[in-house]
Design a protein around this motif. Structure first.
Motif, PDB file in Angstrom:
ATOM      1  N   MET A 109      32.995 -52.250  59.899  1.00  0.00           N
ATOM      2  CA  MET A 109      31.837 -52.862  60.519  1.00  0.00           C
ATOM      3  C   MET A 109      30.579 -52.124  60.070  1.00  0.00           C
ATOM      4  SD  MET A 109      31.382 -53.577  64.520  1.00  0.00           S
ATOM      5  CE  MET A 109      29.825 -53.952  65.202  1.00  0.00           C
ATOM      6  N   GLU A 110      29.550 -52.879  59.766  1.00  0.00           N
ATOM      7  CA  GLU A 110      28.284 -52.310  59.318  1.00  0.00           C
ATOM      8  C   GLU A 110      27.443 -51.854  60.505  1.00  0.00           C
ATOM      9  OE1 GLU A 110      26.795 -52.110  55.943  1.00  0.00           O
ATOM     10  OE2 GLU A 110      28.943 -52.142  55.605  1.00  0.00           O
ATOM     11  N   SER A 111      26.769 -50.738  60.351  1.00  0.00           N
ATOM     12  CA  SER A 111      25.869 -50.220  61.381  1.00  0.00           C
ATOM     13  C   SER A 111      24.538 -49.871  60.736  1.00  0.00           C
ATOM     14  CB  SER A 111      26.453 -48.967  62.032  1.00  0.00           C
ATOM     15  OG  SER A 111      27.607 -49.275  62.738  1.00  0.00           O
ATOM     16  N   LYS A 112      23.515 -49.827  61.575  1.00  0.00           N
ATOM     17  CA  LYS A 112      22.180 -49.517  61.098  1.00  0.00           C
ATOM     18  C   LYS A 112      21.529 -48.568  62.095  1.00  0.00           C
ATOM     19  CE  LYS A 112      18.106 -51.899  59.361  1.00  0.00           C
ATOM     20  NZ  LYS A 112      17.481 -53.190  59.134  1.00  0.00           N
ATOM     21  N   ILE A 113      20.842 -47.544  61.597  1.00  0.00           N
ATOM     22  CA  ILE A 113      20.160 -46.591  62.466  1.00  0.00           C
ATOM     23  C   ILE A 113      18.863 -46.167  61.793  1.00  0.00           C
ATOM     24  CG2 ILE A 113      21.381 -44.589  61.546  1.00  0.00           C
ATOM     25  CD1 ILE A 113      21.298 -43.418  64.409  1.00  0.00           C
ATOM     26  N   LYS A 114      17.853 -45.938  62.621  1.00  0.00           N
ATOM     27  CA  LYS A 114      16.567 -45.458  62.133  1.00  0.00           C
ATOM     28  C   LYS A 114      16.143 -44.321  63.049  1.00  0.00           C
ATOM     29  CE  LYS A 114      11.856 -46.962  61.115  1.00  0.00           C
ATOM     30  NZ  LYS A 114      10.950 -48.108  61.070  1.00  0.00           N
ATOM     31  N   ILE A 115      15.824 -43.184  62.475  1.00  0.00           N
ATOM     32  CA  ILE A 115      15.407 -42.008  63.230  1.00  0.00           C
ATOM     33  C   ILE A 115      14.038 -41.595  62.726  1.00  0.00           C
ATOM     34  CG2 ILE A 115      15.929 -39.609  63.802  1.00  0.00           C
ATOM     35  CD1 ILE A 115      18.868 -40.252  63.133  1.00  0.00           C
ATOM     36  N   LYS A 116      13.100 -41.402  63.653  1.00  0.00           N
ATOM     37  CA  LYS A 116      11.768 -40.952  63.274  1.00  0.00           C
ATOM     38  C   LYS A 116      11.352 -39.829  64.209  1.00  0.00           C
ATOM     39  CE  LYS A 116       7.077 -42.308  62.330  1.00  0.00           C
ATOM     40  NZ  LYS A 116       6.095 -43.339  62.206  1.00  0.00           N
ATOM     41  N   MET A 117      11.017 -38.700  63.620  1.00  0.00           N
ATOM     42  CA  MET A 117      10.518 -37.551  64.375  1.00  0.00           C
ATOM     43  C   MET A 117       9.259 -37.095  63.661  1.00  0.00           C
ATOM     44  SD  MET A 117      14.018 -35.488  65.227  1.00  0.00           S
ATOM     45  CE  MET A 117      13.371 -34.509  66.561  1.00  0.00           C
ATOM     46  N   GLY A 118       8.106 -37.446  64.246  1.00  0.00           N
ATOM     47  CA  GLY A 118       6.848 -37.109  63.586  1.00  0.00           C
ATOM     48  C   GLY A 118       6.793 -37.798  62.231  1.00  0.00           C
ATOM     49  N   PRO A 119       6.476 -37.056  61.172  1.00  0.00           N
ATOM     50  CA  PRO A 119       6.371 -37.657  59.846  1.00  0.00           C
ATOM     51  C   PRO A 119       7.731 -37.842  59.165  1.00  0.00           C
ATOM     52  CG  PRO A 119       5.842 -35.345  59.714  1.00  0.00           C
ATOM     53  CD  PRO A 119       6.037 -35.667  61.180  1.00  0.00           C
ATOM     54  N   ILE A 120       8.807 -37.344  59.760  1.00  0.00           N
ATOM     55  CA  ILE A 120      10.138 -37.429  59.166  1.00  0.00           C
ATOM     56  C   ILE A 120      10.824 -38.694  59.647  1.00  0.00           C
ATOM     57  CG2 ILE A 120      12.380 -36.311  58.954  1.00  0.00           C
ATOM     58  CD1 ILE A 120      10.819 -33.653  59.620  1.00  0.00           C
ATOM     59  N   GLU A 121      11.240 -39.533  58.704  1.00  0.00           N
ATOM     60  CA  GLU A 121      11.860 -40.801  59.044  1.00  0.00           C
ATOM     61  C   GLU A 121      13.100 -41.002  58.175  1.00  0.00           C
ATOM     62  OE1 GLU A 121      10.604 -45.494  59.041  1.00  0.00           O
ATOM     63  OE2 GLU A 121       9.056 -43.978  59.318  1.00  0.00           O
ATOM     64  N   ILE A 122      14.208 -41.378  58.824  1.00  0.00           N
ATOM     65  CA  ILE A 122      15.464 -41.605  58.108  1.00  0.00           C
ATOM     66  C   ILE A 122      16.021 -42.943  58.559  1.00  0.00           C
ATOM     67  CG2 ILE A 122      17.843 -40.822  57.799  1.00  0.00           C
ATOM     68  CD1 ILE A 122      16.818 -37.982  58.283  1.00  0.00           C
ATOM     69  N   GLU A 123      16.432 -43.771  57.573  1.00  0.00           N
ATOM     70  CA  GLU A 123      17.090 -45.036  57.867  1.00  0.00           C
ATOM     71  C   GLU A 123      18.441 -45.028  57.192  1.00  0.00           C
ATOM     72  OE1 GLU A 123      15.064 -48.874  57.668  1.00  0.00           O
ATOM     73  OE2 GLU A 123      13.200 -47.761  57.380  1.00  0.00           O
ATOM     74  N   TYR A 124      19.459 -45.575  57.879  1.00  0.00           N
ATOM     75  CA  TYR A 124      20.791 -45.665  57.307  1.00  0.00           C
ATOM     76  C   TYR A 124      21.383 -47.017  57.650  1.00  0.00           C
ATOM     77  CZ  TYR A 124      25.803 -45.153  56.719  1.00  0.00           C
ATOM     78  OH  TYR A 124      27.104 -45.351  56.343  1.00  0.00           O
ATOM     79  N   GLU A 125      22.011 -47.636  56.671  1.00  0.00           N
ATOM     80  CA  GLU A 125      22.738 -48.872  56.882  1.00  0.00           C
ATOM     81  C   GLU A 125      24.036 -48.735  56.108  1.00  0.00           C
ATOM     82  OE1 GLU A 125      22.175 -53.679  56.343  1.00  0.00           O
ATOM     83  OE2 GLU A 125      20.423 -52.382  56.281  1.00  0.00           O
TER      84      GLU A 125
END
Length: 166
Positions: free
Chosen positions: A1-17
Protein backbone atom coordinates in the motif's frame (compact mmCIF):
# COMPACT_ATOMS: atom_id res chain seq x y z
CA UNK A 1 0.00 0.00 0.00
CA UNK A 2 1.26 3.46 -0.90
CA UNK A 3 1.66 6.11 1.79
CA UNK A 4 2.47 9.79 1.69
CA UNK A 5 3.94 12.03 4.39
CA UNK A 6 5.12 15.62 4.52
CA UNK A 7 7.16 16.99 7.42
CA UNK A 8 8.03 20.66 7.79
CA UNK A 9 10.03 22.13 10.66
CA UNK A 10 10.95 25.73 10.00
CA UNK A 11 12.86 25.88 6.70
CA UNK A 12 13.38 22.08 6.65
CA UNK A 13 10.79 20.23 4.61
CA UNK A 14 10.66 16.53 3.69
CA UNK A 15 8.09 14.76 1.51
CA UNK A 16 7.87 11.01 1.01
CA UNK A 17 5.58 8.91 -1.14
CA UNK A 18 6.11 5.18 -1.26
CA UNK A 19 5.66 1.91 0.57
CA UNK A 20 3.91 1.81 3.91
CA UNK A 21 6.49 -0.70 5.15
CA UNK A 22 9.28 1.85 4.88
CA UNK A 23 7.31 4.37 6.92
CA UNK A 24 6.44 1.83 9.61
CA UNK A 25 10.08 0.81 10.01
CA UNK A 26 11.92 4.05 9.33
CA UNK A 27 9.58 6.84 10.47
CA UNK A 28 10.92 7.08 14.06
CA UNK A 29 14.50 7.41 12.78
CA UNK A 30 13.40 9.92 10.14
CA UNK A 31 11.60 12.08 12.70
CA UNK A 32 14.61 11.96 15.00
CA UNK A 33 16.96 12.97 12.17
CA UNK A 34 14.71 15.86 11.09
CA UNK A 35 14.40 17.04 14.68
CA UNK A 36 18.19 16.91 15.16
CA UNK A 37 18.77 18.75 11.87
CA UNK A 38 16.28 21.45 12.86
CA UNK A 39 17.90 21.88 16.28
CA UNK A 40 21.39 22.04 14.75
CA UNK A 41 20.28 24.63 12.20
CA UNK A 42 19.69 27.10 15.05
CA UNK A 43 16.75 28.66 13.20
CA UNK A 44 14.44 30.72 15.38
CA UNK A 45 12.01 31.93 12.74
CA UNK A 46 8.70 33.43 13.80
CA UNK A 47 5.64 32.16 11.95
CA UNK A 48 2.99 34.41 10.52
CA UNK A 49 -0.63 33.78 11.57
CA UNK A 50 -1.47 32.47 8.07
CA UNK A 51 1.13 29.67 8.23
CA UNK A 52 0.15 26.28 9.56
CA UNK A 53 2.20 25.37 12.63
CA UNK A 54 4.94 22.80 12.13
CA UNK A 55 4.86 19.46 13.94
CA UNK A 56 7.12 20.90 16.63
CA UNK A 57 4.98 24.01 17.07
CA UNK A 58 1.61 22.23 17.05
CA UNK A 59 2.17 20.66 20.44
CA UNK A 60 3.55 23.70 22.26
CA UNK A 61 1.30 25.71 24.57
CA UNK A 62 0.48 29.18 23.34
CA UNK A 63 2.18 32.25 24.69
CA UNK A 64 0.28 34.96 26.49
CA UNK A 65 0.26 37.31 23.50
CA UNK A 66 -3.05 37.75 21.66
CA UNK A 67 -3.24 38.18 17.90
CA UNK A 68 -7.07 38.04 17.96
CA UNK A 69 -8.73 39.94 20.77
CA UNK A 70 -12.07 38.16 21.18
CA UNK A 71 -14.60 40.08 23.25
CA UNK A 72 -17.47 37.97 24.53
CA UNK A 73 -18.65 35.21 26.81
CA UNK A 74 -18.00 31.49 26.66
CA UNK A 75 -21.60 31.14 25.47
CA UNK A 76 -21.08 33.53 22.55
CA UNK A 77 -17.84 31.78 21.57
CA UNK A 78 -19.65 28.42 21.85
CA UNK A 79 -22.28 29.72 19.41
CA UNK A 80 -19.60 30.93 16.98
CA UNK A 81 -17.77 27.60 17.15
CA UNK A 82 -20.95 25.49 16.87
CA UNK A 83 -20.50 23.61 20.14
CA UNK A 84 -22.29 20.24 20.25
CA UNK A 85 -20.53 18.29 23.05
CA UNK A 86 -18.75 18.57 26.39
CA UNK A 87 -15.25 18.60 24.85
CA UNK A 88 -16.41 21.28 22.37
CA UNK A 89 -17.64 23.45 25.25
CA UNK A 90 -14.35 22.96 27.11
CA UNK A 91 -12.50 24.16 23.99
CA UNK A 92 -14.78 27.22 23.82
CA UNK A 93 -14.00 27.92 27.49
CA UNK A 94 -10.27 27.49 26.83
CA UNK A 95 -10.61 29.82 23.84
CA UNK A 96 -12.27 32.51 25.92
CA UNK A 97 -9.68 32.21 28.69
CA UNK A 98 -6.87 32.47 26.13
CA UNK A 99 -8.21 34.89 23.52
CA UNK A 100 -10.50 37.18 25.56
CA UNK A 101 -8.85 37.12 28.96
CA UNK A 102 -5.25 36.74 27.72
CA UNK A 103 -4.40 33.79 29.96
CA UNK A 104 -1.64 31.56 28.62
CA UNK A 105 -2.57 28.86 31.13
CA UNK A 106 -5.70 28.15 33.13
CA UNK A 107 -6.81 25.75 35.83
CA UNK A 108 -9.38 23.00 35.87
CA UNK A 109 -11.58 25.08 38.19
CA UNK A 110 -11.46 28.03 35.76
CA UNK A 111 -12.55 25.71 32.93
CA UNK A 112 -15.37 24.38 35.14
CA UNK A 113 -16.57 27.92 35.92
CA UNK A 114 -16.43 28.93 32.26
CA UNK A 115 -18.43 25.95 31.00
CA UNK A 116 -21.06 26.52 33.70
CA UNK A 117 -21.36 30.17 32.59
CA UNK A 118 -22.49 29.03 29.11
CA UNK A 119 -25.97 28.08 30.34
CA UNK A 120 -27.43 27.53 26.86
CA UNK A 121 -24.81 24.81 26.20
CA UNK A 122 -23.95 23.46 29.65
CA UNK A 123 -25.23 20.10 30.88
CA UNK A 124 -24.55 18.72 34.36
CA UNK A 125 -22.99 15.61 32.80
CA UNK A 126 -20.22 17.86 31.41
CA UNK A 127 -19.04 18.55 34.96
CA UNK A 128 -19.38 14.89 35.92
CA UNK A 129 -17.24 13.90 32.92
CA UNK A 130 -14.77 16.82 33.10
CA UNK A 131 -11.76 14.62 33.90
CA UNK A 132 -12.57 12.29 31.01
CA UNK A 133 -13.05 15.18 28.58
CA UNK A 134 -9.85 16.94 29.66
CA UNK A 135 -7.87 13.71 29.22
CA UNK A 136 -9.35 13.25 25.72
CA UNK A 137 -8.39 16.80 24.74
CA UNK A 138 -4.85 16.40 26.11
CA UNK A 139 -4.41 13.10 24.23
CA UNK A 140 -5.68 14.77 21.05
CA UNK A 141 -3.16 17.60 21.63
CA UNK A 142 -5.88 20.22 21.60
CA UNK A 143 -5.01 21.14 25.19
CA UNK A 144 -1.60 20.85 26.79
CA UNK A 145 -1.31 19.92 30.46
CA UNK A 146 1.39 22.30 31.71
CA UNK A 147 1.13 21.19 35.36
CA UNK A 148 -1.29 19.13 37.44
CA UNK A 149 -4.80 20.48 36.72
CA UNK A 150 -3.33 23.37 34.71
CA UNK A 151 -3.83 23.55 30.96
CA UNK A 152 -3.00 25.66 27.92
CA UNK A 153 -4.53 25.82 24.47
CA UNK A 154 -2.14 24.24 21.94
CA UNK A 155 -0.71 26.57 19.31
CA UNK A 156 -2.46 24.71 16.49
CA UNK A 157 -5.83 24.92 18.23
CA UNK A 158 -5.34 28.60 19.05
CA UNK A 159 -4.56 29.30 15.39
CA UNK A 160 -7.58 27.23 14.29
CA UNK A 161 -9.86 29.05 16.73
CA UNK A 162 -8.56 32.48 15.71
CA UNK A 163 -9.31 31.76 12.06
CA UNK A 164 -12.82 30.53 12.90
CA UNK A 165 -13.75 33.64 14.91
CA UNK A 166 -11.98 36.25 12.78
Amino acid sequence: MESKIKIKMGPIEIEYEGSEGFLKEELPALLSAVSDLYRESGVTEVQSIQEQPSIAEASKPVSESNEVNFQGTTGSLAATLGVKSGPDLIMAAAGRLTLALGQGTFTRSQISSEIRSASAYYKKTYSNNLTKYLNQLVKAQKLMETAKDTYALSASEKSNMESRIA
